[in-house]
Design an enzyme around this catalytic site. Structure first.
Site, mmCIF file in Angstrom:
data_model
loop_
_atom_site.group_PDB
_atom_site.id
_atom_site.type_symbol
_atom_site.label_atom_id
_atom_site.label_comp_id
_atom_site.label_asym_id
_atom_site.label_seq_id
_atom_site.Cartn_x
_atom_site.Cartn_y
_atom_site.Cartn_z
ATOM 1 N N TYR A 28 0.813 -1.218 0.000
ATOM 2 C CA TYR A 28 0.000 0.000 0.000
ATOM 3 C C TYR A 28 0.847 1.269 0.000
ATOM 4 C CZ TYR A 28 -4.455 -2.333 0.974
ATOM 5 O OH TYR A 28 -5.589 -3.091 0.903
ATOM 6 N N ASP A 80 -11.566 -9.438 5.664
ATOM 7 C CA ASP A 80 -12.897 -9.498 5.044
ATOM 8 C C ASP A 80 -13.427 -10.930 5.064
ATOM 9 O OD1 ASP A 80 -12.872 -6.787 4.453
ATOM 10 O OD2 ASP A 80 -13.544 -7.061 2.380
ATOM 11 N N ASP A 94 -2.093 -18.442 1.672
ATOM 12 C CA ASP A 94 -3.128 -19.185 0.937
ATOM 13 C C ASP A 94 -3.738 -20.277 1.825
ATOM 14 O OD1 ASP A 94 -0.628 -20.391 0.836
ATOM 15 O OD2 ASP A 94 -0.798 -21.105 -1.225
ATOM 16 N N ASP A 97 -5.737 -7.208 4.867
ATOM 17 C CA ASP A 97 -6.932 -6.623 4.256
ATOM 18 C C ASP A 97 -7.843 -7.735 3.748
ATOM 19 O OD1 ASP A 97 -8.664 -4.714 3.153
ATOM 20 O OD2 ASP A 97 -7.654 -4.818 1.215
ATOM 21 N N LYS A 122 4.047 -15.353 3.009
ATOM 22 C CA LYS A 122 4.175 -16.152 1.783
ATOM 23 C C LYS A 122 5.665 -16.379 1.578
ATOM 24 C CE LYS A 122 2.515 -18.141 -1.938
ATOM 25 N NZ LYS A 122 1.708 -19.385 -1.888
#
Ligand code: IPM
Ligand code: MG
Length: 367
Positions: free
Chosen positions: A141, A251, A223, A247, A191
């Site tokens: 970001y 959700d 993942d 982020d 990751k």
């Protein structure tokens, strides 16, 4: 106590849910004899419309002068042209960056009364009680370079995933401190099988873990974490991860709780400036529901204000040090749900349908 709270209602349903948060904070002030001074400022799309900037200087100044900030939501179709140079989301990112709010705390708790509101089976979501600690001022970001380029191969664009050990370390310490007061388990999500930034993340996470021998650490690839969140979510205590992974996962985790309309968040900076005035380690923070501006239901009085109200409870606890008041707000929300009051997003069989303002009123009643 006297506290200054800057409110940033923003766009869409933001103003409607912030109004209910303020209603509850005023009720708290009255009941416990505090004075809360509210200053409302512009951010996001409405700020672009009125001033040309998604984060006017006056807003930033008012946030800096406050003990805490309560934000609604930013964005909407009116400002979502991908080619636009000025976007509402820049207001939110600018706030996080300028105010140094590096740690985003997103608790995901499944209330027994709402188990049936989740799209997942009740045996999977029962007992879920986790906190996602998302890094908020680094990673993709904020990394440079970022932007579009015209190249020999045509249009291209770049984002940069960059982390320093300092940024990772301070985020992990927030996660471990939280875990210490909970079930003493931190899941660090990365990751590392592909990304260099993730391999540094994992290395630093384990260095910090060594400072907390009483807290268990596990590493999970992002993942796999996405999968485990719908497979065995109750196993998680504190999940710590970088900005974009957090982020996305937050959700996903919101769906465990039935609706985004239930999830509060706190974005915290470093320990408040003057240690002498702040023996209890309070932090300046920005508090917001994790849901967006929901333009499709904006202005209709049907949005669920509970995420905003629960964000106010976090504000009371983290920035004002009013733990008893925070617990009282959380218990009032729970009692409201137990009594069957439901906005549309969390409706369950036999629920008593209410709108935004009525839901806020019920919470005040139970308070
Ligand atoms: C969130 C939101 C924001 C983010 C957007 C509105 C910029 O999705 O707070 O999770 O991606 O951080
Ligand atoms: Mg998000």
């Amino acid at each position: 106590m006297h506290a200054r709270i800057t409110t940033l209602p923003g766009d869409g349903i933001g103003p409607e849910v912030v109004a209910e948060g303020v209603k509850v904070l005023k009720a708290v002030a009255q009941k416990w004899g505090h004075t809360f001074e509210f200053t409302e400022c512009l951010v996001g799309g409405i700020a672009i419309d009125e001033t040309g900037s998604p984060l006017p200087e006056a807003t930033l100044t008012a946030c800096r002068a406050a003990d805490a900030v309560l934000l609604g939501a930013v964005g909407g179709p009116k400002w979502s042209d991908p080619r636009a140079a000025v976007r509402p989301e820049q207001g939110l990112l600018g706030l996080r960056g300028s105010l140094g709010l590096f740690a985003n705390i997103r608790p995901v708790k499944v209330y027994p009364a709402l188990v049936a509101a989740s799209t997942l089976k009740s045996e999977i979501v029962s007992g879920v009680d986790m906190v996602i600690v998302r890094e908020l001022t680094g990673g993709l970001y904020f990394g440079k370079p970022q932007g579009r380029q015209d190249t020999a191969a045509g249009r291209a664009a770049v984002d940069t995933l960059y982390y320093t050990e300092g940024e990772i370390g301070r985020l992990m310490r927030v996660a471990f401190d939280l875990a210490r007061a909970r079930r003493k388990k931190v899941t660090s999500v990365d990751k590392a099988n592909v990304l260099a930034s993730s391999r540094l993340w994992r290395e630093v996470a384990h260095e910090v873990a060594a400072e907390y021998p009483d807290v268990e650490i596990e590493d999970v690839l992002v993942d796999a974490c996405a999968m485990y969140l719908v497979r065995r979510p109750a196993d998680y205590d504190v999940i710590a991860t970088e900005n974009m992974f957090g982020d996305i996962l937050s959700d996903e985790a919101a769906m465990l709780a039935g609706s985004m309309g239930m999830l509060p968040s706190a974005s915290l900076g470093a320990q408040i400036r003057r240690a002498s005035e702040n023996p209890s380690g309070l932090r300046f923070g920005l508090y917001e529901p994790i849901h967006g501006s929901a333009p499709d239901i904006a202005g209709r009085g049907v949005a669920n204000p509970l995420a905003a109200i629960l964000s106010c409870a976090m504000l009371l606890r983290w920035s004002l040090g009013l733990a008893a008041e925070a617990v009282a707000v959380e218990q009032a929300v729970e009692a409201t749900l137990e009594a069957g009051y439901r906005c549309r997003d969390i409706m369950t069989a036999g629920g008593r349908p209410v709108g935004t303002a009525e839901m806020g009123d019920q919470v005040v009643t139970y308070l």
